[in-house]
Design an enzyme around this catalytic site. Structure first.
Site, PDB file in Angstrom:
ATOM      1  N   CYS A  63      -3.428  -3.732   4.632  1.00  8.84           N
ATOM      2  CA  CYS A  63      -2.486  -4.758   5.130  1.00  8.84           C
ATOM      3  C   CYS A  63      -2.843  -6.160   4.670  1.00  8.84           C
ATOM      4  O   CYS A  63      -2.082  -7.101   4.891  1.00  8.84           O
ATOM      5  CB  CYS A  63      -2.441  -4.734   6.653  1.00  8.84           C
ATOM      6  SG  CYS A  63      -1.924  -3.161   7.301  1.00  8.84           S
TER       7      CYS A  63
ATOM      8  N   GLU B  66       0.859  -1.195   0.000  1.00  6.86           N
ATOM      9  CA  GLU B  66       0.000   0.000   0.000  1.00  6.86           C
ATOM     10  C   GLU B  66       0.890   1.238   0.000  1.00  6.86           C
ATOM     11  O   GLU B  66       0.431   2.339   0.291  1.00  6.86           O
ATOM     12  CB  GLU B  66      -1.000  -0.026   1.155  1.00  6.86           C
ATOM     13  CG  GLU B  66      -0.390  -0.242   2.517  1.00  6.86           C
ATOM     14  CD  GLU B  66      -1.427  -0.248   3.624  1.00  6.86           C
ATOM     15  OE1 GLU B  66      -2.114   0.779   3.785  1.00  6.86           O
ATOM     16  OE2 GLU B  66      -1.550  -1.265   4.333  1.00  6.86           O
TER      17      GLU B  66
ATOM     18  N   HIS C  54      -1.947 -10.309  12.232  1.00 11.68           N
ATOM     19  CA  HIS C  54      -1.464  -9.018  11.741  1.00 11.68           C
ATOM     20  C   HIS C  54      -1.173  -8.158  12.970  1.00 11.68           C
ATOM     21  O   HIS C  54      -1.991  -8.084  13.882  1.00 11.68           O
ATOM     22  CB  HIS C  54      -2.526  -8.366  10.850  1.00 11.68           C
ATOM     23  CG  HIS C  54      -2.246  -6.925  10.581  1.00 11.68           C
ATOM     24  ND1 HIS C  54      -1.051  -6.505  10.042  1.00 11.68           N
ATOM     25  CD2 HIS C  54      -2.977  -5.795  10.800  1.00 11.68           C
ATOM     26  CE1 HIS C  54      -1.060  -5.192   9.945  1.00 11.68           C
ATOM     27  NE2 HIS C  54      -2.217  -4.732  10.390  1.00 11.68           N
TER      28      HIS C  54
HETATM   29  P1  HMG Z   1      -3.578   6.010  21.943  1.00  8.67           P
HETATM   30  O1  HMG Z   1      -4.718   6.906  22.094  1.00  8.67           O
HETATM   31  O2  HMG Z   1      -2.261   6.627  21.935  1.00  8.67           O
HETATM   32  O3  HMG Z   1      -3.383   4.947  23.024  1.00  8.67           O
HETATM   33  O4  HMG Z   1      -3.859   5.188  20.587  1.00  8.67           O
HETATM   34  P2  HMG Z   1      -4.265   4.527  24.307  1.00  8.67           P
HETATM   35  O5  HMG Z   1      -4.460   5.687  25.200  1.00  8.67           O
HETATM   36  O6  HMG Z   1      -5.473   3.727  23.866  1.00  8.67           O
HETATM   37  O7  HMG Z   1      -3.167   3.584  24.961  1.00  8.67           O
HETATM   38  C1  HMG Z   1      -2.706   2.455  24.301  1.00  8.67           C
HETATM   39  C2  HMG Z   1      -2.513   1.362  25.339  1.00  8.67           C
HETATM   40  O8  HMG Z   1      -1.454   1.774  26.213  1.00  8.67           O
HETATM   41  C3  HMG Z   1      -3.721   1.150  26.241  1.00  8.67           C
HETATM   42  O9  HMG Z   1      -3.781  -0.232  26.515  1.00  8.67           O
HETATM   43  C4  HMG Z   1      -3.352   1.890  27.520  1.00  8.67           C
HETATM   44  O10 HMG Z   1      -3.990   1.406  28.684  1.00  8.67           O
HETATM   45  C5  HMG Z   1      -1.865   1.643  27.581  1.00  8.67           C
HETATM   46  P3  HMG Z   1      -5.157  -1.042  26.230  1.00  8.67           P
HETATM   47  O11 HMG Z   1      -6.191  -0.427  27.072  1.00  8.67           O
HETATM   48  O12 HMG Z   1      -5.457  -0.853  24.743  1.00  8.67           O
HETATM   49  O13 HMG Z   1      -4.807  -2.455  26.564  1.00  8.67           O
HETATM   50  N1  HMG Z   1      -1.123   2.608  28.373  1.00  8.67           N
HETATM   51  C6  HMG Z   1      -0.098   2.291  29.177  1.00  8.67           C
HETATM   52  N2  HMG Z   1       0.459   1.108  29.487  1.00  8.67           N
HETATM   53  C7  HMG Z   1       1.522   1.088  30.346  1.00  8.67           C
HETATM   54  N3  HMG Z   1       2.007   2.228  30.921  1.00  8.67           N
HETATM   55  C8  HMG Z   1       1.478   3.437  30.647  1.00  8.67           C
HETATM   56  C9  HMG Z   1       0.372   3.498  29.742  1.00  8.67           C
HETATM   57  N4  HMG Z   1      -0.386   4.503  29.245  1.00  8.67           N
HETATM   58  C10 HMG Z   1      -1.290   3.953  28.413  1.00  8.67           C
HETATM   59  N5  HMG Z   1       1.974   4.529  31.212  1.00  8.67           N
HETATM   60  C11 HMG Z   1      -3.982   3.585  18.867  1.00  8.67           C
HETATM   61  C12 HMG Z   1      -3.631   3.826  20.324  1.00  8.67           C
HETATM   62  C13 HMG Z   1      -3.734   2.125  18.530  1.00  8.67           C
HETATM   63  C14 HMG Z   1      -5.459   3.898  18.619  1.00  8.67           C
HETATM   64  C15 HMG Z   1      -3.083   4.495  17.983  1.00  8.67           C
HETATM   65  O14 HMG Z   1      -1.728   4.152  18.153  1.00  8.67           O
HETATM   66  C16 HMG Z   1      -3.416   4.422  16.512  1.00  8.67           C
HETATM   67  O15 HMG Z   1      -4.307   5.103  16.034  1.00  8.67           O
HETATM   68  N6  HMG Z   1      -2.668   3.598  15.720  1.00  8.67           N
HETATM   69  C17 HMG Z   1      -2.895   3.426  14.293  1.00  8.67           C
HETATM   70  C18 HMG Z   1      -4.104   2.546  13.996  1.00  8.67           C
HETATM   71  C19 HMG Z   1      -3.870   1.104  14.329  1.00  8.67           C
HETATM   72  O16 HMG Z   1      -2.757   0.640  14.474  1.00  8.67           O
HETATM   73  N7  HMG Z   1      -4.987   0.347  14.400  1.00  8.67           N
HETATM   74  C20 HMG Z   1      -4.908  -1.070  14.652  1.00  8.67           C
HETATM   75  C21 HMG Z   1      -6.074  -1.864  14.062  1.00  8.67           C
HETATM   76  S1  HMG Z   1      -6.323  -1.470  12.314  1.00  8.67           S
HETATM   77  C22 HMG Z   1      -5.058  -2.340  11.515  1.00  8.67           C
HETATM   78  O17 HMG Z   1      -4.404  -3.143  12.086  1.00  8.67           O
HETATM   79  C23 HMG Z   1      -4.800  -1.980  10.082  1.00  8.67           C
HETATM   80  C24 HMG Z   1      -3.570  -1.160   9.847  1.00  8.67           C
HETATM   81  O18 HMG Z   1      -2.412  -1.948   9.985  1.00  8.67           O
HETATM   82  C25 HMG Z   1      -3.608  -0.512   8.462  1.00  8.67           C
HETATM   83  C26 HMG Z   1      -3.815  -1.405   7.243  1.00  8.67           C
HETATM   84  O19 HMG Z   1      -4.626  -2.307   7.204  1.00  8.67           O
HETATM   85  O20 HMG Z   1      -3.180  -1.069   6.237  1.00  8.67           O
HETATM   86  C27 HMG Z   1      -3.439  -0.014  10.837  1.00  8.67           C
END
Ligand code: HMG
Length: 399
Positions: A113, A81, A235
């Protein structure tokens, strides 16, 4: 009767630079544990100005061509992609770089992906049609999000090349697989942008939902029970996602959800992605490479592969590692590709983050030399100019 078809060889490549999440966390004033434990990431691969999906693909595919020759390769399927051209497919650049036969069908696949899995399945179909032939499948991508966005720590880059053949030496791919597709907007990249647009939280729930439906389809078609799998390669946009997904599937299947069960099912599948970050199409195959390269002996064992591409398509597949597979692996070279990257400072990372390929007048030299075997040395009159530090191996067969 159609012979067993699957992965005959597999090799991994990534960019020559990386940023640790410790450096990123320090600069953004974030607790590093959020990235390391919360997302399950230690580092992410960052391409130099002279690296792209073609240079990473060449680095992954060249050793395969060197070992097996290219004369039986009839199809070259390149999934990405992060395509380098709206018209010419990235796979064609590999002909001169690594020496592929002229008598080959060369095509690019795109569906976020998931594209690598589409390419792999169509490669299996092509080999089933003529089992004397092989197909080269390459999944290569660069995950790039906006600076200072929530998605920034989930960037990365990498390529996996796989040779698909009859009577494969590494893993047989079961003909039964489960599918799910749906028109949603969880993540996408309009043609005018170099960074993806993402609804992060929604993408996580869309991923879980799609994998669940793909698994249900797999079961409906007679696929194995979850308990029959030794490992699960998901993935991994960030490695914690695999843990979320496996918990979700266990719960959905009515099986006990314990830390021990999840850790055992995912053992060794997240090591490569923890260090590389999201490599989009390559990510699920990085998970496969990671577990195959580990010390666990999976001979005769079933491995599940759960592929997800936003937008969205998901597929649930079953593979079986074949007798003697460990002798075919490239574990040392794969680990070296990941282990030998150059750690960037935060300011070096920021300057490499800018995608310069869309904003120049058609001719320029790449800045810096990342030191890889294959280089994008620059652009001349809008043509990408690549160089190999070693001549193409093979196989002028078919030229
Ligand atoms: P965010 O808002 O930064 O993170 O976004 P958060 O606040 O949800 O925190 C992440 C995790 O860290 C949470 O754990 C927190 O509790 C923890 P969870 O509740 O999820 O188990 N946390 C901590 N842990 C330890 N110590 C601390 C601490 N603070 C917080 N101090 C988000 C996270 C994934 C949404 C963001 O990074 C994002 O938008 N990423 C891009 C999208 C993505 O990867 N999506 C995945 C599914 S879609 C997919 O896989 C397709 C893709 O690959 C594209 C394609 O297909 O081409 C993306």
């Amino acid at each position: 009767m159609t012979p067993a078809i699957g992965i005959h060889d597999l090799a991994v490549a990534t960019s020559r630079h990386m940023l640790t999440h410790a450096v990123l966390a320090d600069r953004l004033g974030t607790d590093p544990a959020k990235y390391q434990r919360g997302l399950g990431q230690d580092a992410m691969s960052i391409p130099g100005d002279d690296e792209d999906v073609v240079t990473m693909a060449a680095a992954a595919a060249a050793p395969i061509v060197e070992r097996h020759g290219a004369s039986r390769i009839r199809n070259v399927f390149f999934a990405t992609e992060t395509g380098v051209d709206e018209s010419k497919c990235a796979g064609l650049y590999l002909h001169s770089l690594i020496g592929l036969p002229s008598q080959a069908r060369v095509v690019e696949f795109k569906q976020a992906c998931y594209g690598g899995t589409a390419a792999l399945q169509l490669a299996c179909a092509a080999v089933a049609r003529d089992p004397s032939r092989q197909a080269l499948v390459i999944a290569a991508d660069i995950a790039r999000y906006d600076l200072d966005s929530a998605a920034e720590p989930t960037q990365g880059a990498g390529a996996v090349a796989m040779l698909v053949s009859a009577d494969p030496a590494v893993a047989v791919i079961d003909p039964v697989s489960g599918l799910f597709s749906s028109d949603i907007m969880d993540f996408w990249r309009p043609t005018y942008r170099s960074t993806a647009v993402v609804d992060g939280r929604y993408s996580v729930s869309a991923y879980l939902d799609a994998i669940e439906h793909a698994f249900d389809d797999f079961r409906r078609l007679g696929g194995a029970d979850l308990r029959e799998f030794e490992r699960f390669c998901y993935h991994q946009p960030f490695t914690k996602m695999a843990f979320k997904a496996h918990r979700h599937l266990l719960e959905h299947a009515g099986l006990p959800v314990t830390d021990e069960a999840v850790d055992a099912a995912l053992a060794d599948t997240t090591d490569y992605n923890r260090a590389i970050g999201n490599s989009y199409t390559a990510s699920v195959y990085m998970a496969l490479a990671s577990v195959l390269d580990s010390t666990s002996d999976l001979t005769g064992r079933r491995i599940a592969l759960a592929s997800y591409g936003s937008g969205c398509v998901a597929e649930f597949l079953s593979l079986t590692a074949v007798d003697g597979y460990r002798e075919q692996l490239r574990s040392e070279a794969n680990r070296a590709a990941i282990g030998n990257r150059n750690p960037l400072s935060y300011s070096e990372y920021r300057s490499l983050h800018t995608d310069r390929t869309t904003a120049h007048d058609g001719s320029r030299a790449s800045t810096g030399d990342s030191g890889g075997m294959y280089r994008l040395s620059g652009f001349e009159e809008h043509k990408r100019i690549y160089h190999a530090r070693q001549p193409a191996f093979s196989a002028k067969v078919g030229h």
